[in-house]
Design an enzyme around this catalytic site. Sequence first.
Site, PDB file in Angstrom:
ATOM      1  N   HIS A 131      38.824  -0.973   0.198  1.00  0.00           N
ATOM      2  CA  HIS A 131      38.698  -1.582  -1.145  1.00  0.00           C
ATOM      3  C   HIS A 131      39.528  -2.268  -1.884  1.00  0.00           C
ATOM      4  O   HIS A 131      38.913  -3.454  -3.159  1.00  0.00           O
ATOM      5  CB  HIS A 131      38.419  -0.418  -1.390  1.00  0.00           C
ATOM      6  CG  HIS A 131      36.660  -0.536  -0.981  1.00  0.00           C
ATOM      7  ND1 HIS A 131      37.042   0.900   0.552  1.00  0.00           N
ATOM      8  CD2 HIS A 131      35.330  -0.229  -1.098  1.00  0.00           C
ATOM      9  CE1 HIS A 131      35.967   0.497   0.796  1.00  0.00           C
ATOM     10  NE2 HIS A 131      35.173   0.754   0.276  1.00  0.00           N
ATOM     11  N   CYS A 189      25.515  -6.263   2.509  1.00  0.00           N
ATOM     12  CA  CYS A 189      26.516  -6.538   1.397  1.00  0.00           C
ATOM     13  C   CYS A 189      28.070  -6.641   1.918  1.00  0.00           C
ATOM     14  O   CYS A 189      28.969  -5.807   0.246  1.00  0.00           O
ATOM     15  CB  CYS A 189      25.519  -5.453   0.284  1.00  0.00           C
ATOM     16  SG  CYS A 189      25.937  -3.773   0.753  1.00  0.00           S
TER      17      CYS A 189
HETATM   18  C1  PEP Z   1      29.906  -1.999   3.434  1.00  0.00           C
HETATM   19  O1  PEP Z   1      30.926  -0.671   4.719  1.00  0.00           O
HETATM   20  O2  PEP Z   1      30.049  -3.434   4.049  1.00  0.00           O
HETATM   21  C2  PEP Z   1      30.050  -2.165   2.215  1.00  0.00           C
HETATM   22  C3  PEP Z   1      29.402  -2.467   1.408  1.00  0.00           C
HETATM   23  O3  PEP Z   1      30.400  -1.008   1.868  1.00  0.00           O
HETATM   24  P1  PEP Z   1      32.254  -0.556   1.240  1.00  0.00           P
HETATM   25  O4  PEP Z   1      32.816  -1.914   1.364  1.00  0.00           O
HETATM   26  O5  PEP Z   1      31.966  -0.036  -0.414  1.00  0.00           O
HETATM   27  O6  PEP Z   1      32.570   0.437   2.324  1.00  0.00           O
END
Ligand code: PEP
Length: 585
Positions: free
Chosen positions: A199, A515
């Site tokens: 993240h 996403c």
């Molecule tokens: C994912 O895991 O692809 C997602 C969109 O969620 P995050 O990146 O916030 O874990």
Amino acid sequence: MSPAKEIVIEGLGVSSGIAIGEVHVRESGAILVPEYTVKGAKIEAECTRLEDALKVAQRQIGRLKTKARNLPPAAAEEMGLLLEAYEQMLEDSRLVRGAFRRIREDKINAEFAVQAEINEITRGFAALDDSYIAARMDDIREVADRLIRALTQSHVKPLNTVPKGSIIISEDMTPADTAQLNPKKVLGFATVLGGAQGHTAIMARALGLPAVLGAPGLLGAVKTGDTIVVDGNQGRIVINPKPSTLAAFEAKQSAHRKRLGRLARLRRQPSVTRDGTEISLGCNVELPIEMPGVLDTGASNIGLLRSEFMFMNRDDVPSEDEQYKTLRDIVKAMNGRTVTIRTLDIGGEKLAQSITQDIGESAQSALGLRGIRLSLKKSNLLEDQLTAILRAGAHGPVRILLPMVATQQEVRKTRDVLKKLVRKLKRKKVKIADPIPPVGVMIEVPSAALTADALASVSDFFAVGSNDLTMYTMAVDRTDEQVAGLYNPLHPSVLRLIQFTTEAALRARIPISVCGEMAGDPRFTALLLGIGIRELSMSAHALGPVKQRVREIDLAAAQNRATVIMGQTDSGRIAMLLDDFNTLV
Ligand code: PEP
Ligand code: MG
């Protein structure tokens, strides 16, 4: 004085663009250490906290040791010895023994015990005016600071006060640290630790800050005030660049900006393939600061609002009303375009102290108490969040998205809570969304993908989280730079899970979007469209490049190529077939 020598360091380019600025090294500053007494049964729990902090610190040192092996031999040896000394201190030392003793005898909290012990050790040696001892004292202090940071989960000095034009250099940056960066002041950042899919990297892209992570030897090579180039495209850092190097990077920087300007002009162009199929392009939002950028892109919706930002960098949990107001402002700003609000996805690398402090290691584990599991366990948290979303939904269309779903049961339980809240709010005549917002699930755990047909029967929509889906399918930690090379969304296992999920959604006639970061990379657009995806959500900066790609694609050709690709078993061949298609169409 001769000019400082130019140094080039390689790392993982995780957020594109080139930043040229002045180094601001993020030192471990004085940490505010809380003090309180612990009594009775709590004393053993306090010792366990210290044991856990020791494990965290040992893991950090372990990662730094592995990184140090990539340094030139002499530096690698020196750094290796130093880190081994730190490791020994964390295993058994006067510092550690003394801290445990103080918790038990003085009945004080663990961080205060570490602090008290280090103060006493320092006092004892301060009288000896010896440079060797002074250096050893610095080492012990470094270990104590590391322990206290792990205990308070606080990191180093706040990042929101750095001078304008800075490039931050740090050992590590958590997503919460990154959320504090002000793109008006900070030009980019680089760290020793960190993987490309975590993240922190996502946040850097969201803020449009060039960033390089996982760069060994970085901290030893820079000092605050140096001139530095961070090339997020190539994963390269240049410290004290020569005038000719600087000029070359300035030219690249200007070319990059021009390209972004050209792509921004696509804002008003429709997102349709060459044969006229409309593709919905939405934005992912991590922080409200991104909203002007989101509105600028002309995105058709917010396909993923990561609600974690409301809980980070604070000691308390935001009230339902505070959450409502924040969400309401975002919903209103979107002026009738749907906002898909994901319930709290705390856990793993995204920690919020106020929520996870009583959970311990499980919240930090990628396989632990996180996402919807955590929300279902902490019913007040879920109820407040769902209430805030329902109320925000009175101001414009919203959808509710559940993270880390692994079973049908989790969706059913959440729906029960939602129904109960709706009844209560209606009874109290509180204005809420009408009709009740759709409830969808993130498909980001293999068990969810493999039972997509069952989940489709209890869900109103799917959002494929390709980041976690790749991590869990490949068993590769997104944030660990050492296994970054194994993280591959083009592995047939990941692609088959996405295809299987897409087919289940199409059969059940529920909307499905992607996403995860795949959605924002034009390299993958043709493949995702080819397997049936028609909705993508990505960081605002990615929307222009992806829209450009969508407008080049002929859907029938993309479908044919996807059929060929899905028949392959080798990810190298899949990459070749995709890249080949991308250069042709
Ligand atoms: C994912 O895991 O692809 C997602 C969109 O969620 P995050 O990146 O916030 O874990
Ligand atoms: Mg995820």
